[in-house]
Scaffold this motif. Structure first.
Motif, PDB file in Angstrom:
ATOM      1  N   ALA A 189      -4.093 -27.360 -30.102  1.00  0.00           N
ATOM      2  CA  ALA A 189      -4.246 -27.601 -31.263  1.00  0.00           C
ATOM      3  C   ALA A 189      -5.498 -27.051 -32.025  1.00  0.00           C
ATOM      4  CB  ALA A 189      -4.282 -29.363 -31.497  1.00  0.00           C
ATOM      5  N   LEU A 190      -6.605 -27.014 -31.230  1.00  0.00           N
ATOM      6  CA  LEU A 190      -7.902 -26.567 -31.872  1.00  0.00           C
ATOM      7  C   LEU A 190      -7.644 -25.057 -32.080  1.00  0.00           C
ATOM      8  CD1 LEU A 190     -10.608 -26.934 -32.380  1.00  0.00           C
ATOM      9  CD2 LEU A 190     -11.533 -26.438 -30.057  1.00  0.00           C
ATOM     10  N   THR A 191      -6.862 -24.379 -31.151  1.00  0.00           N
ATOM     11  CA  THR A 191      -6.806 -23.021 -31.304  1.00  0.00           C
ATOM     12  C   THR A 191      -5.885 -22.830 -32.633  1.00  0.00           C
ATOM     13  OG1 THR A 191      -6.934 -22.655 -28.842  1.00  0.00           O
ATOM     14  CG2 THR A 191      -5.826 -20.848 -30.223  1.00  0.00           C
ATOM     15  N   ALA A 192      -4.694 -23.697 -32.718  1.00  0.00           N
ATOM     16  CA  ALA A 192      -3.807 -23.399 -33.948  1.00  0.00           C
ATOM     17  C   ALA A 192      -4.802 -23.553 -35.325  1.00  0.00           C
ATOM     18  CB  ALA A 192      -2.898 -24.342 -33.912  1.00  0.00           C
ATOM     19  N   VAL A 193      -5.725 -24.591 -35.338  1.00  0.00           N
ATOM     20  CA  VAL A 193      -6.664 -24.868 -36.144  1.00  0.00           C
ATOM     21  C   VAL A 193      -7.417 -23.824 -36.584  1.00  0.00           C
ATOM     22  CG1 VAL A 193      -8.418 -26.634 -37.216  1.00  0.00           C
ATOM     23  CG2 VAL A 193      -6.310 -27.285 -36.198  1.00  0.00           C
ATOM     24  N   ARG A 194      -8.190 -23.299 -35.442  1.00  0.00           N
ATOM     25  CA  ARG A 194      -8.938 -22.100 -35.855  1.00  0.00           C
ATOM     26  C   ARG A 194      -8.342 -20.880 -36.326  1.00  0.00           C
ATOM     27  NH1 ARG A 194     -12.541 -22.776 -30.210  1.00  0.00           N
ATOM     28  NH2 ARG A 194     -13.903 -24.215 -31.038  1.00  0.00           N
ATOM     29  N   ASP A 195      -7.064 -20.774 -36.004  1.00  0.00           N
ATOM     30  CA  ASP A 195      -6.304 -19.812 -36.480  1.00  0.00           C
ATOM     31  C   ASP A 195      -6.082 -19.859 -37.745  1.00  0.00           C
ATOM     32  OD1 ASP A 195      -6.205 -18.244 -33.753  1.00  0.00           O
ATOM     33  OD2 ASP A 195      -4.147 -18.906 -33.366  1.00  0.00           O
ATOM     34  N   GLN A 196      -5.595 -21.085 -38.256  1.00  0.00           N
ATOM     35  CA  GLN A 196      -5.475 -21.347 -39.600  1.00  0.00           C
ATOM     36  C   GLN A 196      -6.761 -21.202 -40.405  1.00  0.00           C
ATOM     37  OE1 GLN A 196      -3.894 -25.235 -40.055  1.00  0.00           O
ATOM     38  NE2 GLN A 196      -2.647 -24.785 -42.090  1.00  0.00           N
ATOM     39  N   HIS A 197      -7.715 -21.630 -39.689  1.00  0.00           N
ATOM     40  CA  HIS A 197      -9.134 -21.430 -40.580  1.00  0.00           C
ATOM     41  C   HIS A 197      -9.322 -20.226 -40.715  1.00  0.00           C
ATOM     42  CE1 HIS A 197     -13.511 -21.367 -40.341  1.00  0.00           C
ATOM     43  NE2 HIS A 197     -13.520 -22.511 -41.378  1.00  0.00           N
ATOM     44  N   ASP A 198      -9.132 -19.084 -39.804  1.00  0.00           N
ATOM     45  CA  ASP A 198      -9.454 -17.730 -39.764  1.00  0.00           C
ATOM     46  C   ASP A 198      -8.672 -17.178 -41.051  1.00  0.00           C
ATOM     47  OD1 ASP A 198     -11.548 -18.165 -37.920  1.00  0.00           O
ATOM     48  OD2 ASP A 198     -10.259 -17.307 -36.293  1.00  0.00           O
ATOM     49  N   LYS A 199      -7.416 -17.661 -41.043  1.00  0.00           N
ATOM     50  CA  LYS A 199      -6.342 -16.853 -42.042  1.00  0.00           C
ATOM     51  C   LYS A 199      -6.738 -17.564 -43.538  1.00  0.00           C
ATOM     52  CE  LYS A 199      -2.319 -16.757 -39.216  1.00  0.00           C
ATOM     53  NZ  LYS A 199      -0.963 -17.295 -38.546  1.00  0.00           N
TER      54      LYS A 199
END
Length: 179
Positions: free
Chosen positions: A152-162
């Motif tokens: 979930a953290l990786t998904a949030v980070r990816d979303q944050h980066d996007k």
């Protein structure tokens, strides 16, 4: 009787010994005592028993009282002498047996104590193994939970980066419009 004697002589000596001790003179007894072949033992037993039958016409008188009395005195003296010779060793052996029994009882008690300690330790090991299994199951549960949170953290980070990229793109586009 020696093994170097002729088989017939050994068989004859064995037959004499059997008769002297009041045992039956048979081929089997002679064969076992003299270590000769059954044929030799059989011939010797037959000859011995035939000779004994021929000698049956003689009656042996009873042992006279004075001979019996003397034999009883000799027996009593021999018994007393043997008793005197054997008593100290017998007494020492009795003491040794008692000492060994005490040692065996002590060692038995030690073995029982060690077995009880072993059983206690085995019980503790079983308890610890059960606790370890429970802890491992709990750790696996938390590892699974952590993996979910990491994903979930990786998904949030990816979303944050996007989103950051999008914001940067928008800011850049706005900055170009303003110019």
């Amino acid at each position: 009787m020696t093994d170097q004697q002729a088989p017939e002589a050994r068989a004859e000596a064995a037959a004499r010994d059997l008769a002297d001790t009041g045992r039956a003179v048979t081929a089997r007894a002679i064969r076992e005592a003299a270590k000769v072949r059954m044929a030799v033992a059989s011939v010797t037993a037959k000859a011995w028993n035939d000779a004994a039958r021929d000698d049956d016409h003689e009656t042996i008188p009873p042992v006279p009282d004075d001979v019996t009395g003397r034999l009883e005195a000799i027996w009593a003296d021999a018994y007393r002498a043997a008793l005197v010779a054997v008593t100290p060793e017998r007494d020492q052996l009795r003491i040794d047996v008692e000492t060994l029994r005490s040692e065996v009882e002590g060692l038995t008690a030690d073995v029982e104590a060690v077995e009880a300690e072993r059983d206690t330790a085995t019980g503790q090991i079983d308890d610890l193994e059960q606790k370890l299994a429970t802890a491992q199951a709990e750790a696996e549960k938390w590892a699974t939970e952590a993996a979910k949170h990491e994903a979930a953290l990786t998904a949030v980070r990816d979303q944050h980066d996007k989103l950051n990229e999008r914001i940067a793109t928008l800011l850049e586009a706005q900055s170009k419009r303003e110019q």
